[in-house]
Scaffold this active site. Sequence first.
Site, PDB file in Angstrom:
ATOM      1  N   HIS A 124     -18.679 -39.555  76.139  1.00  0.00           N
ATOM      2  CA  HIS A 124     -20.251 -40.281  75.573  1.00  0.00           C
ATOM      3  C   HIS A 124     -20.543 -40.990  76.844  1.00  0.00           C
ATOM      4  CE1 HIS A 124     -21.694 -43.854  72.434  1.00  0.00           C
ATOM      5  NE2 HIS A 124     -22.171 -43.862  73.059  1.00  0.00           N
ATOM      6  N   ASN A 169     -21.235 -37.282  72.222  1.00  0.00           N
ATOM      7  CA  ASN A 169     -21.885 -37.927  72.055  1.00  0.00           C
ATOM      8  C   ASN A 169     -23.794 -37.648  72.309  1.00  0.00           C
ATOM      9  OD1 ASN A 169     -22.540 -40.543  70.030  1.00  0.00           O
ATOM     10  ND2 ASN A 169     -23.805 -41.377  72.788  1.00  0.00           N
ATOM     11  N   GLU A 170     -24.221 -37.766  71.588  1.00  0.00           N
ATOM     12  CA  GLU A 170     -25.843 -37.704  71.302  1.00  0.00           C
ATOM     13  C   GLU A 170     -26.732 -36.325  72.769  1.00  0.00           C
ATOM     14  OE1 GLU A 170     -27.347 -41.806  72.376  1.00  0.00           O
ATOM     15  OE2 GLU A 170     -27.515 -41.849  69.611  1.00  0.00           O
ATOM     16  N   TYR A 315     -31.612 -43.907  64.871  1.00  0.00           N
ATOM     17  CA  TYR A 315     -32.248 -45.429  64.590  1.00  0.00           C
ATOM     18  C   TYR A 315     -33.398 -45.443  64.324  1.00  0.00           C
ATOM     19  CZ  TYR A 315     -27.995 -46.494  67.306  1.00  0.00           C
ATOM     20  OH  TYR A 315     -26.712 -46.531  67.883  1.00  0.00           O
ATOM     21  N   GLU A 391     -24.086 -43.471  64.067  1.00  0.00           N
ATOM     22  CA  GLU A 391     -24.617 -44.325  64.548  1.00  0.00           C
ATOM     23  C   GLU A 391     -25.770 -45.069  63.235  1.00  0.00           C
ATOM     24  OE1 GLU A 391     -24.847 -44.340  68.286  1.00  0.00           O
ATOM     25  OE2 GLU A 391     -22.907 -43.782  69.345  1.00  0.00           O
ATOM     26  N   TRP A 445     -23.900 -49.267  64.216  1.00  0.00           N
ATOM     27  CA  TRP A 445     -23.705 -48.989  65.529  1.00  0.00           C
ATOM     28  C   TRP A 445     -24.012 -50.763  65.362  1.00  0.00           C
ATOM     29  CZ3 TRP A 445     -21.248 -47.067  70.196  1.00  0.00           C
ATOM     30  CH2 TRP A 445     -21.597 -47.642  71.304  1.00  0.00           C
ATOM     31  N   GLU A 452     -25.231 -51.707  76.982  1.00  0.00           N
ATOM     32  CA  GLU A 452     -26.615 -51.526  76.551  1.00  0.00           C
ATOM     33  C   GLU A 452     -27.411 -50.455  77.815  1.00  0.00           C
ATOM     34  OE1 GLU A 452     -26.658 -49.951  73.745  1.00  0.00           O
ATOM     35  OE2 GLU A 452     -28.427 -48.684  74.112  1.00  0.00           O
ATOM     36  N   TRP A 453     -26.259 -49.628  78.596  1.00  0.00           N
ATOM     37  CA  TRP A 453     -26.909 -48.868  80.018  1.00  0.00           C
ATOM     38  C   TRP A 453     -27.923 -50.089  80.718  1.00  0.00           C
ATOM     39  CZ3 TRP A 453     -22.931 -45.782  79.745  1.00  0.00           C
ATOM     40  CH2 TRP A 453     -22.271 -45.464  78.227  1.00  0.00           C
ATOM     41  N   PHE A 461     -26.373 -55.535  70.180  1.00  0.00           N
ATOM     42  CA  PHE A 461     -26.429 -54.374  68.233  1.00  0.00           C
ATOM     43  C   PHE A 461     -24.927 -54.816  68.029  1.00  0.00           C
ATOM     44  CE2 PHE A 461     -28.721 -51.295  70.678  1.00  0.00           C
ATOM     45  CZ  PHE A 461     -29.414 -50.193  70.237  1.00  0.00           C
TER      46      PHE A 461
END
Length: 508
Positions: A124, A169-170, A315, A391, A445, A452-453, A461
């Site tokens: 991730h 992930n992503e 999302y 998510e 999620w 959050e980055w 979230f």
Amino acid sequence: MAMWKFPLMGLLLLLTIIGSPTTAEGPGESANEPVCPVMPKEEDTLNRAFFPKDFLFGTATASYQVEGGVYETNRGRSMWDVYCMKYPNGKRERGVSKDGIRFYHDLIDELNNNGIAPSVTIFHWDIPQILEDEYGGFLSEKIVKDFRDYAEYLFDEFGGKVKNWITINEPWVYAHAGYDVGKKAPGRCSSYVDKEVECLGGSSGNEAYNVTHNLLNAHAEAVEAFRNCEKCKGGKIGIAHCPLWFESYIKDNEVEDEAAKRALEFMLGWHMDPTTTGDYPETMKKIVGKRLPEFTPEQSEKLKGSFDFVGLNYYVSKFPKNLTSDKRDENKPRWLQDSGIEWTEKNEADYAIGSRPDNAMKDMSIYSRGLKSILKHIKDRYGNPEIMIMENGYGDMPHADIDGNVHVTNGTDDPNRKFYLQRHLFSLYEAVCVEKVNVKGYFVWSLLDNFEWQAGYKVRFGLYFVDYKNNLTRHLKKSGEFYRDFLSKGVLDPAKVKNDIPATKTEL
Ligand SMILES: *[C@@H]1O[C@H](CO)[C@@H](O)[C@H](O)[C@H]1NC(C)=O
Ligand SMILES: *[C@@H]1O[C@H](CO)[C@@H](O)[C@H](O)[C@H]1NC(C)=O
Ligand SMILES: *[C@@H]1O[C@H](CO)[C@@H](O)[C@H](O)[C@H]1NC(C)=O
Ligand SMILES: *[C@@H]1O[C@H](CO)[C@@H](O)[C@H](O)[C@H]1NC(C)=O
């Protein structure tokens, strides 16, 4: 053999609540066709009992976003630690962290012992900084072997007690945000991309394609290792894609309908097609040309069919407007320009894509129909694969005082998140029970507010509020109560739910 010092630093745990509280009909004999018991009249009355009996519900977190402990035990630094602190760490040695392994054994055992099936994501985004320093991380094909070694280690250690695995992930976010627009670590881009972003080296329109190439080959190697792992038998593995859904900017307009298709090919097809056909989408090959790497026949073979289920993080949706020629500059390549579109929130007729509550994070419009549409697209385009929604959730920025503190009363009062979940669960229901998309699970999620980055702690979230100024105490939010009721009690009071609907605009 090079073992990452803290081998589990990318672990993402998706906590699944096992078992259904109802006596709903079980799935039929044809494994790909979901069987749903009854049809609810509206989303307000929807609850778990309306979904197939074997459907999994859960929540998700990611280690780097919740664990902390950067300086504790012998955890190695990740790219995100360095990125956040802006200075490199000192000397690092190779070897496995026994504390890290024990920590995850304890966590996984505790979950299994409490009827919660853990699902694990191997990577991730928080690559060990030592590999960034050594060969540029995923910019180099050297990562492929190290990633496989790391995955093999995890399978060997945890394969007997974890059944659902995600390799990466992503990959779109990792490649695009990290190497094309520079908004996430390692922050690489070309200076022409965005005046606001300070690029830490890089080459937009080039590196992201190489990074994706290595991510995909790493994924395929990990899947091969998984399938060779004895104790992993009976488990399943996939990769978690994160496409937006795209509605045509002008419906029934040839150019714009085509743009919407192309947008999806660039966003989902880029990472999804190689796992089915062993190659990138034709559209991308044509447009990106020599900047898009080629798979060797051997890599291609390994990639084909390299998943048991499609992981999907959904999302939001956008309108993709065909890029006009005055906005193109072939000398300044970048991924979005290559796709030949710009993303907009409004279509030609000035309709917004979904509702946008006031405290929503940037780009967080609520468009639940997009979930059903992307699920249906995956079913139709990729031959009805099994899908897990890894998510789905809502990011907000609740009212904070002058010192940036959010009071627990405000932080747990989140009708917009509850609304978001309600709408998306209904959209999911329609996808599964009306469109018969083969979805097997859904994870919100996120379990907790987290880091959050690049947005830090401002965007939240969680279903649980974390009081950062008060010893990180946790408080269930309204949305968490809703999800609990959805899963356990089931039936809600429709009148009460209606009053909570906070949408400021009507959905399309
Ligand atoms: C991408 O990979 C190719 C093949 O390894 C290499 O020749 C090229 O320099 C790489 N480009 C970038 C921008 O890293
Ligand atoms: C739409 O975008 C495509 C892809 O970039 C481009 O080839 C085409 O010329 C564009 N069409 C118009 C009408 O601008
Ligand atoms: C809660 O938020 C409102 C604004 O929405 C603000 O006026 C109020 O001061 C906040 N309460 C606390 C205790 O911070
Ligand atoms: C936080 O926890 C520490 C240690 O348990 C305790 O000493 C302190 O009083 C707590 N602070 C608050 C604000 O509750």
